[in-house]
Design a protein around this motif. Structure first.
Motif, PDB file in Angstrom:
ATOM      1  N   THR A   1       0.846  -1.184   0.000  1.00 23.51           N
ATOM      2  CA  THR A   1       0.000   0.000   0.000  1.00 23.51           C
ATOM      3  C   THR A   1       0.891   1.247   0.000  1.00 23.51           C
ATOM      4  O   THR A   1       2.064   1.192   0.360  1.00 23.51           O
ATOM      5  N   ALA A   2       0.314   2.386  -0.393  1.00 23.94           N
ATOM      6  CA  ALA A   2       1.096   3.619  -0.482  1.00 23.94           C
ATOM      7  C   ALA A   2       0.234   4.810  -0.061  1.00 23.94           C
ATOM      8  O   ALA A   2      -0.985   4.815  -0.245  1.00 23.94           O
TER       9      ALA A   2
ATOM     10  N   HIS B   1       0.311   9.243   0.001  1.00 30.01           N
ATOM     11  CA  HIS B   1       0.928  10.413  -0.617  1.00 30.01           C
ATOM     12  C   HIS B   1       1.300  11.463   0.423  1.00 30.01           C
ATOM     13  O   HIS B   1       0.503  11.783   1.315  1.00 30.01           O
TER      14      HIS B   1
ATOM     15  N   LEU C   1      -0.226   5.258  -9.345  1.00 31.47           N
ATOM     16  CA  LEU C   1      -0.352   6.293  -8.328  1.00 31.47           C
ATOM     17  C   LEU C   1      -0.849   7.575  -8.999  1.00 31.47           C
ATOM     18  O   LEU C   1      -0.233   8.056  -9.948  1.00 31.47           O
TER      19      LEU C   1
ATOM     20  N   TRP D   1       5.646   9.327  -2.289  1.00 32.06           N
ATOM     21  CA  TRP D   1       4.707   8.353  -1.745  1.00 32.06           C
ATOM     22  C   TRP D   1       5.464   7.466  -0.760  1.00 32.06           C
ATOM     23  O   TRP D   1       6.595   7.049  -1.025  1.00 32.06           O
ATOM     24  N   ARG D   2       4.836   7.172   0.359  1.00 29.60           N
ATOM     25  CA  ARG D   2       5.416   6.262   1.345  1.00 29.60           C
ATOM     26  C   ARG D   2       4.820   4.878   1.127  1.00 29.60           C
ATOM     27  O   ARG D   2       3.608   4.681   1.230  1.00 29.60           O
ATOM     28  N   LEU D   3       5.669   3.919   0.769  1.00 33.36           N
ATOM     29  CA  LEU D   3       5.236   2.556   0.479  1.00 33.36           C
ATOM     30  C   LEU D   3       5.419   1.672   1.705  1.00 33.36           C
ATOM     31  O   LEU D   3       6.434   1.761   2.412  1.00 33.36           O
TER      32      LEU D   3
ATOM     33  N   THR E   1      10.330   5.467   0.802  1.00 29.16           N
ATOM     34  CA  THR E   1       9.747   6.585   0.052  1.00 29.16           C
ATOM     35  C   THR E   1      10.051   6.436  -1.422  1.00 29.16           C
ATOM     36  O   THR E   1      11.202   6.178  -1.798  1.00 29.16           O
TER      37      THR E   1
END
Length: 308
Positions: A247-248, A250, A280, A286-288, A304
Protein backbone atom coordinates in the motif's frame (compact mmCIF):
# COMPACT_ATOMS: atom_id res chain seq x y z
CA UNK A 1 5.28 29.85 -86.12
CA UNK A 2 7.41 27.02 -84.88
CA UNK A 3 9.57 27.44 -81.78
CA UNK A 4 13.08 26.09 -81.48
CA UNK A 5 13.67 23.24 -79.02
CA UNK A 6 15.94 25.47 -76.88
CA UNK A 7 13.23 28.19 -76.61
CA UNK A 8 10.56 25.64 -75.68
CA UNK A 9 12.69 24.20 -72.82
CA UNK A 10 13.40 27.70 -71.48
CA UNK A 11 9.67 28.58 -71.49
CA UNK A 12 8.78 25.38 -69.57
CA UNK A 13 11.45 26.12 -66.91
CA UNK A 14 10.11 29.65 -66.41
CA UNK A 15 6.55 28.32 -66.05
CA UNK A 16 7.63 25.77 -63.45
CA UNK A 17 9.48 28.43 -61.44
CA UNK A 18 6.40 30.66 -61.50
CA UNK A 19 4.19 27.84 -60.23
CA UNK A 20 6.60 27.08 -57.37
CA UNK A 21 6.71 30.74 -56.35
CA UNK A 22 2.92 30.95 -56.30
CA UNK A 23 2.69 27.81 -54.15
CA UNK A 24 5.21 29.20 -51.67
CA UNK A 25 3.21 32.41 -51.33
CA UNK A 26 0.02 30.42 -50.75
CA UNK A 27 1.63 28.32 -47.99
CA UNK A 28 3.05 31.40 -46.31
CA UNK A 29 -0.38 33.00 -46.25
CA UNK A 30 -1.88 29.86 -44.75
CA UNK A 31 0.82 29.72 -42.08
CA UNK A 32 0.03 33.27 -40.95
CA UNK A 33 -3.70 32.70 -40.88
CA UNK A 34 -5.51 32.56 -37.51
CA UNK A 35 -7.38 29.52 -38.82
CA UNK A 36 -4.25 27.37 -39.10
CA UNK A 37 -5.83 24.74 -36.86
CA UNK A 38 -8.14 23.78 -39.69
CA UNK A 39 -5.22 22.49 -41.73
CA UNK A 40 -4.20 18.87 -41.28
CA UNK A 41 -1.07 18.62 -39.14
CA UNK A 42 -1.12 22.30 -38.15
CA UNK A 43 -3.02 22.06 -34.82
CA UNK A 44 -0.41 20.57 -32.47
CA UNK A 45 0.09 23.81 -30.57
CA UNK A 46 -3.51 24.95 -30.66
CA UNK A 47 -5.67 24.91 -27.53
CA UNK A 48 -8.56 23.70 -29.65
CA UNK A 49 -6.67 20.71 -31.03
CA UNK A 50 -8.32 17.32 -31.01
CA UNK A 51 -5.80 16.00 -28.49
CA UNK A 52 -7.07 18.39 -25.84
CA UNK A 53 -10.77 18.15 -26.58
CA UNK A 54 -13.07 16.37 -24.12
CA UNK A 55 -13.88 13.62 -26.60
CA UNK A 56 -10.22 12.99 -27.31
CA UNK A 57 -9.37 12.98 -23.61
CA UNK A 58 -12.02 10.37 -23.00
CA UNK A 59 -10.69 8.24 -25.82
CA UNK A 60 -7.26 8.11 -24.16
CA UNK A 61 -8.67 5.23 -22.15
CA UNK A 62 -8.00 3.13 -25.24
CA UNK A 63 -4.25 3.67 -24.83
CA UNK A 64 -2.21 1.02 -23.00
CA UNK A 65 -1.92 1.91 -19.33
CA UNK A 66 -4.73 4.46 -19.44
CA UNK A 67 -7.75 2.22 -18.92
CA UNK A 68 -7.17 1.36 -15.25
CA UNK A 69 -7.21 4.81 -13.71
CA UNK A 70 -7.81 4.83 -9.97
CA UNK A 71 -11.42 5.55 -9.01
CA UNK A 72 -10.43 7.66 -6.00
CA UNK A 73 -7.78 8.48 -3.44
CA UNK A 74 -9.75 7.53 -0.34
CA UNK A 75 -9.79 11.06 1.09
CA UNK A 76 -13.59 11.29 1.29
CA UNK A 77 -16.02 9.60 3.65
CA UNK A 78 -18.67 9.31 0.92
CA UNK A 79 -18.83 7.87 -2.59
CA UNK A 80 -21.73 6.79 -4.80
CA UNK A 81 -24.15 6.83 -1.87
CA UNK A 82 -21.89 4.88 0.50
CA UNK A 83 -20.74 6.62 3.65
CA UNK A 84 -18.23 5.85 6.38
CA UNK A 85 -19.66 6.94 9.73
CA UNK A 86 -18.16 6.93 13.22
CA UNK A 87 -18.78 8.65 16.52
CA UNK A 88 -15.06 8.41 17.36
CA UNK A 89 -13.56 11.83 16.74
CA UNK A 90 -10.58 11.26 19.05
CA UNK A 91 -8.65 8.31 20.43
CA UNK A 92 -6.34 8.11 23.45
CA UNK A 93 -2.57 8.30 23.09
CA UNK A 94 -0.09 5.71 24.21
CA UNK A 95 -2.39 2.72 24.56
CA UNK A 96 -4.46 0.30 22.56
CA UNK A 97 -7.85 1.57 21.45
CA UNK A 98 -10.78 0.38 19.36
CA UNK A 99 -12.06 2.49 16.50
CA UNK A 100 -15.70 1.73 15.75
CA UNK A 101 -17.37 2.60 12.47
CA UNK A 102 -20.20 1.72 10.13
CA UNK A 103 -20.60 1.75 6.36
CA UNK A 104 -24.04 2.88 5.24
CA UNK A 105 -25.46 2.32 1.76
CA UNK A 106 -27.48 4.52 -0.60
CA UNK A 107 -30.60 3.71 1.46
CA UNK A 108 -28.96 5.08 4.60
CA UNK A 109 -28.92 1.69 6.31
CA UNK A 110 -25.79 -0.09 7.58
CA UNK A 111 -24.25 -2.42 5.01
CA UNK A 112 -23.67 -5.96 6.23
CA UNK A 113 -22.95 -7.75 2.94
CA UNK A 114 -19.31 -7.48 1.87
CA UNK A 115 -17.32 -9.53 -0.64
CA UNK A 116 -13.95 -10.95 0.36
CA UNK A 117 -10.93 -9.17 -1.10
CA UNK A 118 -7.64 -10.99 -0.56
CA UNK A 119 -9.44 -13.25 1.93
CA UNK A 120 -10.88 -10.36 4.02
CA UNK A 121 -14.22 -8.56 3.90
CA UNK A 122 -12.72 -5.35 5.27
CA UNK A 123 -9.21 -3.92 5.14
CA UNK A 124 -8.63 -1.09 7.59
CA UNK A 125 -5.64 1.26 7.62
CA UNK A 126 -4.49 3.90 10.08
CA UNK A 127 -1.80 6.44 9.15
CA UNK A 128 -0.60 9.59 10.89
CA UNK A 129 -0.54 12.84 8.91
CA UNK A 130 3.28 12.63 8.59
CA UNK A 131 2.90 9.07 7.20
CA UNK A 132 4.22 7.37 10.34
CA UNK A 133 2.52 4.80 12.58
CA UNK A 134 1.14 2.68 9.72
CA UNK A 135 -1.32 -0.02 10.81
CA UNK A 136 -3.17 -2.52 8.61
CA UNK A 137 -5.98 -4.27 10.46
CA UNK A 138 -8.80 -6.64 9.61
CA UNK A 139 -11.64 -5.53 11.89
CA UNK A 140 -14.60 -7.57 13.05
CA UNK A 141 -18.23 -6.76 12.30
CA UNK A 142 -21.18 -7.08 14.65
CA UNK A 143 -24.57 -8.26 13.45
CA UNK A 144 -25.84 -4.67 13.19
CA UNK A 145 -23.04 -3.70 10.76
CA UNK A 146 -20.78 -1.98 13.28
CA UNK A 147 -17.09 -2.67 12.70
CA UNK A 148 -14.43 -2.60 15.41
CA UNK A 149 -10.76 -2.08 14.56
CA UNK A 150 -8.39 -2.78 17.44
CA UNK A 151 -5.54 -0.30 17.06
CA UNK A 152 -2.11 -0.51 18.64
CA UNK A 153 -0.73 2.45 20.58
CA UNK A 154 -1.13 5.78 18.79
CA UNK A 155 1.07 8.87 19.10
CA UNK A 156 -0.42 12.38 19.43
CA UNK A 157 -1.43 14.08 16.21
CA UNK A 158 -3.94 13.84 13.38
CA UNK A 159 -4.65 10.36 12.02
CA UNK A 160 -6.63 9.20 9.01
CA UNK A 161 -8.64 5.98 9.19
CA UNK A 162 -9.27 4.17 5.88
CA UNK A 163 -11.90 1.49 5.24
CA UNK A 164 -11.40 -0.57 2.06
CA UNK A 165 -14.33 -2.80 1.06
CA UNK A 166 -16.43 -4.23 -1.76
CA UNK A 167 -20.24 -4.44 -1.46
CA UNK A 168 -21.64 -7.90 -2.09
CA UNK A 169 -25.08 -6.71 -3.18
CA UNK A 170 -26.93 -3.68 -4.50
CA UNK A 171 -26.24 -1.51 -7.53
CA UNK A 172 -22.54 -1.18 -6.65
CA UNK A 173 -21.99 -4.89 -6.10
CA UNK A 174 -18.41 -5.84 -6.87
CA UNK A 175 -17.10 -2.25 -6.91
CA UNK A 176 -14.08 -1.42 -4.73
CA UNK A 177 -14.43 1.45 -2.28
CA UNK A 178 -11.93 3.24 -0.06
CA UNK A 179 -13.44 5.76 2.38
CA UNK A 180 -11.79 7.57 5.27
CA UNK A 181 -12.25 9.85 8.25
CA UNK A 182 -9.79 11.66 10.50
CA UNK A 183 -9.39 11.39 14.26
CA UNK A 184 -7.31 13.39 16.71
CA UNK A 185 -5.00 11.83 19.27
CA UNK A 186 -4.52 14.48 21.97
CA UNK A 187 -1.11 15.48 23.25
CA UNK A 188 1.99 17.23 22.00
CA UNK A 189 2.47 16.20 18.38
CA UNK A 190 5.96 16.07 16.89
CA UNK A 191 6.21 15.81 13.11
CA UNK A 192 8.64 13.26 11.74
CA UNK A 193 10.27 14.31 8.44
CA UNK A 194 9.59 11.96 5.56
CA UNK A 195 12.71 9.93 4.71
CA UNK A 196 14.26 10.73 1.34
CA UNK A 197 13.30 8.66 -1.69
CA UNK A 198 15.36 5.47 -1.86
CA UNK A 199 15.44 2.26 -3.85
CA UNK A 200 15.87 -0.06 -0.87
CA UNK A 201 15.31 -0.36 2.86
CA UNK A 202 16.05 -2.75 5.74
CA UNK A 203 13.59 -4.45 8.07
CA UNK A 204 14.16 -7.33 10.52
CA UNK A 205 17.40 -8.28 8.77
CA UNK A 206 15.80 -8.31 5.30
CA UNK A 207 16.70 -5.99 2.43
CA UNK A 208 13.77 -4.88 0.30
CA UNK A 209 14.56 -3.35 -3.10
CA UNK A 210 12.03 -1.57 -5.31
CA UNK A 211 12.52 -1.03 -9.05
CA UNK A 212 10.28 0.93 -11.40
CA UNK A 213 9.98 4.41 -12.88
CA UNK A 214 6.47 5.64 -12.14
CA UNK A 215 4.55 8.51 -13.72
CA UNK A 216 1.47 9.96 -12.07
CA UNK A 217 -1.85 8.72 -13.40
CA UNK A 218 -0.38 5.94 -15.52
CA UNK A 219 -0.06 2.22 -14.94
CA UNK A 220 3.47 0.91 -14.62
CA UNK A 221 5.02 -2.36 -13.46
CA UNK A 222 6.80 -2.27 -10.12
CA UNK A 223 9.17 -5.00 -9.00
CA UNK A 224 10.04 -5.72 -5.36
CA UNK A 225 12.93 -8.02 -4.42
CA UNK A 226 13.61 -9.46 -0.97
CA UNK A 227 17.05 -10.60 0.21
CA UNK A 228 18.70 -11.56 3.47
CA UNK A 229 22.44 -11.60 4.18
CA UNK A 230 22.98 -10.83 0.51
CA UNK A 231 21.08 -13.90 -0.65
CA UNK A 232 17.69 -13.96 -2.44
CA UNK A 233 14.79 -14.94 -0.19
CA UNK A 234 12.64 -17.76 -1.56
CA UNK A 235 10.65 -18.72 1.53
CA UNK A 236 8.02 -15.98 1.49
CA UNK A 237 4.82 -17.42 2.92
CA UNK A 238 1.34 -16.63 1.77
CA UNK A 239 -0.15 -13.51 3.34
CA UNK A 240 -3.67 -12.50 2.30
CA UNK A 241 -3.53 -15.06 -0.51
CA UNK A 242 -0.36 -13.57 -2.03
CA UNK A 243 3.36 -13.31 -1.23
CA UNK A 244 3.27 -9.63 -0.24
CA UNK A 245 0.82 -6.81 0.33
CA UNK A 246 1.71 -3.28 -0.83
CA UNK A 247 0.00 0.00 0.00
CA UNK A 248 1.10 3.62 -0.48
CA UNK A 249 0.24 7.02 0.97
CA UNK A 250 0.93 10.41 -0.62
CA UNK A 251 2.97 13.03 1.22
CA UNK A 252 0.94 16.08 2.20
CA UNK A 253 -2.62 14.76 2.02
CA UNK A 254 -2.16 11.04 2.89
CA UNK A 255 -4.02 9.96 -0.26
CA UNK A 256 -4.29 6.17 -0.42
CA UNK A 257 -3.34 3.66 -3.10
CA UNK A 258 -3.30 -0.13 -3.10
CA UNK A 259 -0.75 -1.65 -5.47
CA UNK A 260 -2.17 -4.94 -6.67
CA UNK A 261 0.14 -7.96 -6.85
CA UNK A 262 0.56 -9.59 -10.25
CA UNK A 263 2.95 -12.38 -9.29
CA UNK A 264 1.29 -15.74 -9.77
CA UNK A 265 0.93 -17.70 -6.54
CA UNK A 266 2.59 -21.06 -7.00
CA UNK A 267 2.98 -23.06 -3.81
CA UNK A 268 3.53 -22.08 -0.20
CA UNK A 269 6.85 -20.32 -0.74
CA UNK A 270 7.65 -17.42 -3.03
CA UNK A 271 10.29 -14.84 -3.82
CA UNK A 272 12.66 -13.26 -4.25
CA UNK A 273 11.06 -11.11 -7.00
CA UNK A 274 7.48 -9.88 -6.75
CA UNK A 275 5.62 -7.82 -9.35
CA UNK A 276 2.88 -5.27 -8.78
CA UNK A 277 0.48 -3.20 -10.87
CA UNK A 278 1.36 0.33 -9.78
CA UNK A 279 -0.87 3.28 -10.57
CA UNK A 280 -0.35 6.29 -8.33
CA UNK A 281 -2.65 9.17 -9.27
CA UNK A 282 -0.57 12.13 -8.07
CA UNK A 283 3.03 13.21 -8.52
CA UNK A 284 5.29 13.67 -5.52
CA UNK A 285 6.58 11.49 -2.71
CA UNK A 286 4.71 8.35 -1.74
CA UNK A 287 5.42 6.26 1.34
CA UNK A 288 5.24 2.56 0.48
CA UNK A 289 4.49 -0.15 3.05
CA UNK A 290 5.31 -3.71 2.00
CA UNK A 291 4.07 -6.52 4.22
CA UNK A 292 5.45 -10.03 3.82
CA UNK A 293 5.63 -13.10 5.99
CA UNK A 294 8.43 -15.58 6.75
CA UNK A 295 8.56 -18.24 9.46
CA UNK A 296 5.09 -17.26 10.62
CA UNK A 297 6.18 -13.66 11.35
CA UNK A 298 4.80 -10.63 9.53
CA UNK A 299 7.33 -7.98 8.46
CA UNK A 300 6.52 -4.42 7.36
CA UNK A 301 9.07 -2.56 5.26
CA UNK A 302 8.66 1.14 4.51
CA UNK A 303 10.37 3.35 1.93
CA UNK A 304 9.75 6.59 0.05
CA UNK A 305 9.17 6.49 -3.69
CA UNK A 306 9.27 9.56 -5.93
CA UNK A 307 6.60 9.70 -8.63
CA UNK A 308 7.05 12.06 -11.57
Amino acid sequence: MLSSPRFTMRRRALAAAGTAAALALTLAACGSSSDSSSMPGMDHGSKSSAASSPSATASMGDMPGMDHMAAGNGLSDTQDGYRLTSSDQSLPAGKQAAYRFTVTGPDGKPVTGFAADQTKRMHFYAIRSDLTGFQHIHPTMAADGTWSADLASLTPGSWRMFASFTPDNGAQKGKDFVLSRTVTVPGRATKTPLPAAAGSTEVDGYTVTVKGELMAGMAHPLTVSVAKDGKPVTDLQLYLDTYAHLTAFHEGDAAFAHLHPTTKVDGDHGGPDLSFHAELPTAGNWRLFLQFQTGGKLHTAALTLRVG
